[in-house]
Write an enzyme that holds these catalytic residues in place. Sequence first.
Site, mmCIF file in Angstrom:
data_model
loop_
_atom_site.group_PDB
_atom_site.id
_atom_site.type_symbol
_atom_site.label_atom_id
_atom_site.label_comp_id
_atom_site.label_asym_id
_atom_site.label_seq_id
_atom_site.Cartn_x
_atom_site.Cartn_y
_atom_site.Cartn_z
ATOM 1 N N ARG A 1 -12.417 2.528 8.305
ATOM 2 C CA ARG A 1 -12.285 1.125 8.690
ATOM 3 C C ARG A 1 -13.640 0.512 9.018
ATOM 4 O O ARG A 1 -13.737 -0.693 9.233
ATOM 5 C CB ARG A 1 -11.358 0.994 9.908
ATOM 6 C CG ARG A 1 -9.920 1.269 9.540
ATOM 7 C CD ARG A 1 -8.972 0.337 10.286
ATOM 8 N NE ARG A 1 -7.676 0.282 9.638
ATOM 9 C CZ ARG A 1 -6.549 0.747 10.161
ATOM 10 N NH1 ARG A 1 -6.556 1.292 11.345
ATOM 11 N NH2 ARG A 1 -5.419 0.644 9.508
ATOM 12 N N ARG B 1 -4.019 -10.319 11.700
ATOM 13 C CA ARG B 1 -4.203 -9.033 11.019
ATOM 14 C C ARG B 1 -4.927 -9.213 9.687
ATOM 15 O O ARG B 1 -5.739 -8.379 9.300
ATOM 16 C CB ARG B 1 -2.853 -8.323 10.840
ATOM 17 C CG ARG B 1 -2.366 -7.686 12.148
ATOM 18 C CD ARG B 1 -0.921 -7.253 12.086
ATOM 19 N NE ARG B 1 -0.692 -6.258 11.042
ATOM 20 C CZ ARG B 1 0.491 -6.095 10.455
ATOM 21 N NH1 ARG B 1 1.514 -6.849 10.782
ATOM 22 N NH2 ARG B 1 0.632 -5.174 9.534
ATOM 23 N N LYS C 1 0.824 -1.207 0.000
ATOM 24 C CA LYS C 1 0.000 0.000 0.000
ATOM 25 C C LYS C 1 0.869 1.274 0.000
ATOM 26 O O LYS C 1 0.621 2.196 -0.769
ATOM 27 C CB LYS C 1 -0.893 -0.008 1.240
ATOM 28 C CG LYS C 1 -2.231 0.574 1.010
ATOM 29 C CD LYS C 1 -3.201 0.191 2.117
ATOM 30 C CE LYS C 1 -2.568 0.177 3.484
ATOM 31 N NZ LYS C 1 -3.366 0.889 4.488
ATOM 32 N N ARG D 1 7.853 -3.417 12.041
ATOM 33 C CA ARG D 1 6.809 -3.942 12.912
ATOM 34 C C ARG D 1 7.212 -5.320 13.389
ATOM 35 O O ARG D 1 7.348 -6.232 12.592
ATOM 36 C CB ARG D 1 5.481 -4.050 12.158
ATOM 37 C CG ARG D 1 4.919 -2.719 11.758
ATOM 38 C CD ARG D 1 3.593 -2.918 11.115
ATOM 39 N NE ARG D 1 2.624 -3.463 12.062
ATOM 40 C CZ ARG D 1 1.357 -3.040 12.115
ATOM 41 N NH1 ARG D 1 0.927 -2.111 11.308
ATOM 42 N NH2 ARG D 1 0.529 -3.576 12.969
ATOM 43 N N ARG E 1 10.712 -10.518 4.740
ATOM 44 C CA ARG E 1 11.194 -9.197 5.150
ATOM 45 C C ARG E 1 11.579 -9.212 6.617
ATOM 46 O O ARG E 1 12.348 -8.383 7.065
ATOM 47 C CB ARG E 1 10.084 -8.156 4.998
ATOM 48 C CG ARG E 1 9.836 -7.712 3.604
ATOM 49 C CD ARG E 1 9.012 -6.439 3.736
ATOM 50 N NE ARG E 1 7.971 -6.369 2.736
ATOM 51 C CZ ARG E 1 6.850 -5.684 2.889
ATOM 52 N NH1 ARG E 1 6.607 -5.069 4.028
ATOM 53 N NH2 ARG E 1 5.963 -5.626 1.952
#
Length: 374
Positions: free
Chosen positions: A267, A325, A192, A313, A306
Site C-alpha cells: 500500500r 475510500r 478484485k 461492509r 449492492r
Amino acid sequence: MIQLHDKRFKLFLQEEEIMAAVKKIAEEIAEDYREEVPIFVGVLNGAFMFVSDFLKFYPYPCEVSFVKLSSYRGLTSTGIVETLLDVPENIEGRSVIILEDIIDTGRTLQELVHLFTSTNVKEFKIASLFYKSEIYNGEYAIDYFGMEIPNNFIVGYGLDYKEQGRNLKNVYELHPDQMINLVLFGKPGAGKGTQANFLKEQYSLIHISTGDVFRYNIKNKTELGQLAQSYMDKGDLVPDEVTIKMLRDEVEKHPEANGFIFDGFPRTVAQAQALDNLMESKEMKINATIALDADEEVLLERLLNRGGKESGRPDDQDKDRIKNRFEEYNTKTAPLQAYYESQAKFHSINGVGAIEEITKRIKGVIESLRLVEQ
Ligand code: IMP
Ligand code: MG
C-alpha cells in the site's frame, strides 16, 4: 530440462553430488553405530532409492524395514498424514534410524515420531537425505542429513511430482520462469475478489489476501499474530516488518506454487520495496501489477446497489465513506503506480463491463507477458 505432467524442471543436483551426500550420512551413522546392529526404517515411497544406496555404503551388520506414510497430493502438502504401512515388529530394545528422502514442513516426521513413541525402542534417530531447513518448523532435531536445500519443489532420485520422476538419477527443481507473481490493485467495488478467484483457477496461483493473512495469524495466536495484536492494542499501526514476515510465511507454505497474487499489499512504496526484497530472497520477482480501473461514478452506483449486502461492509452503503475510500486509494496507489511503472510492470485494466470481459482483459495482459506457456 525435463517435463513431468504440466511442469518443467531444471537440473539441480547431479548423481555424483547426491551419492556424496548419501555416503556422508552412511559414514556418520556407521561411526555412531558400529558397536550394535541398528534397524534402518525407510519411509516409502520417496526413500526407496536413498535406502538402497545408503545400505551399499553402510559397512557393518544392520537390518532394514519400511513404513509408508503419505501427506503430499500432487504438489501441495495436504497436511494430513496417513499411515499406510505400520512400524516393523521386533524393534523393542533396538536402535531405530529412520531414513527419509526429504524433510519439508516436518509434518510427516512428527507423525513418525508419534508412531515410534508408543514402541519400546532403545533409541530413535532421524536421517534425511534432503533437508529444507528454511521451512522446517518441527520440534524434533534432525540427527543426520545429507544436504540442506532451499525451499524449492524437487523431483528425482525417488522424489515425485504426481508419482512421476522417481526413476531419475539426478534431482531437478521446478523451473522458476514459469512463475507468475502478481500484485492486484482495485478500487472498492472494482471486482478484485472475483478476478482474483479467476486468476487463481486459471493459472493455479495462490491468492494472498493480506487481510485474511492478518485475521488468520491473530485468530490462531501465532507468534506474529500476537506481535501484531500488541501493536493494535496500543492503537499503533502494525509495522511493515511484521506484515512482510507474515507474507513470507505464506509464500513459504507453498514452495510448489505457480505463483502468487498479492492483494492488499503493498500500500506504500516502502512496502513495495519490502515485497521486492522478499521476492528476491526467494529468487522470485513480481512480474506484473494489475490495477482494475473504473470510473468512480460507476463503482459508486455498483456499491450502493449492492447496499453492502455482498461485501458485508456497512461502509458500502454510505456515499461519503465510499468516496473517502476512493480518495484513499487514489492517493495511495498513485506513488505505487509510479514505482511499478519505473519497472515497466504496471498494467491498468478497464474494470467496467461484464465479468468475463474484464477477465479476458487481464488474461490478455498475462499472455502478453509471455509468462504462460501452454
Ligand atoms: P513434510 O511432511 O512437509 O515434511 O513433507 C515430507 C514429505 O513430503 C516427503 O516425504 C515427500 O514425500 C514430500 N515432499 C516434500 N517436499 C518435496 C519435494 O520438494 N519434492 C517431492 N516431494 C516432497
Ligand atoms: Mg516421502
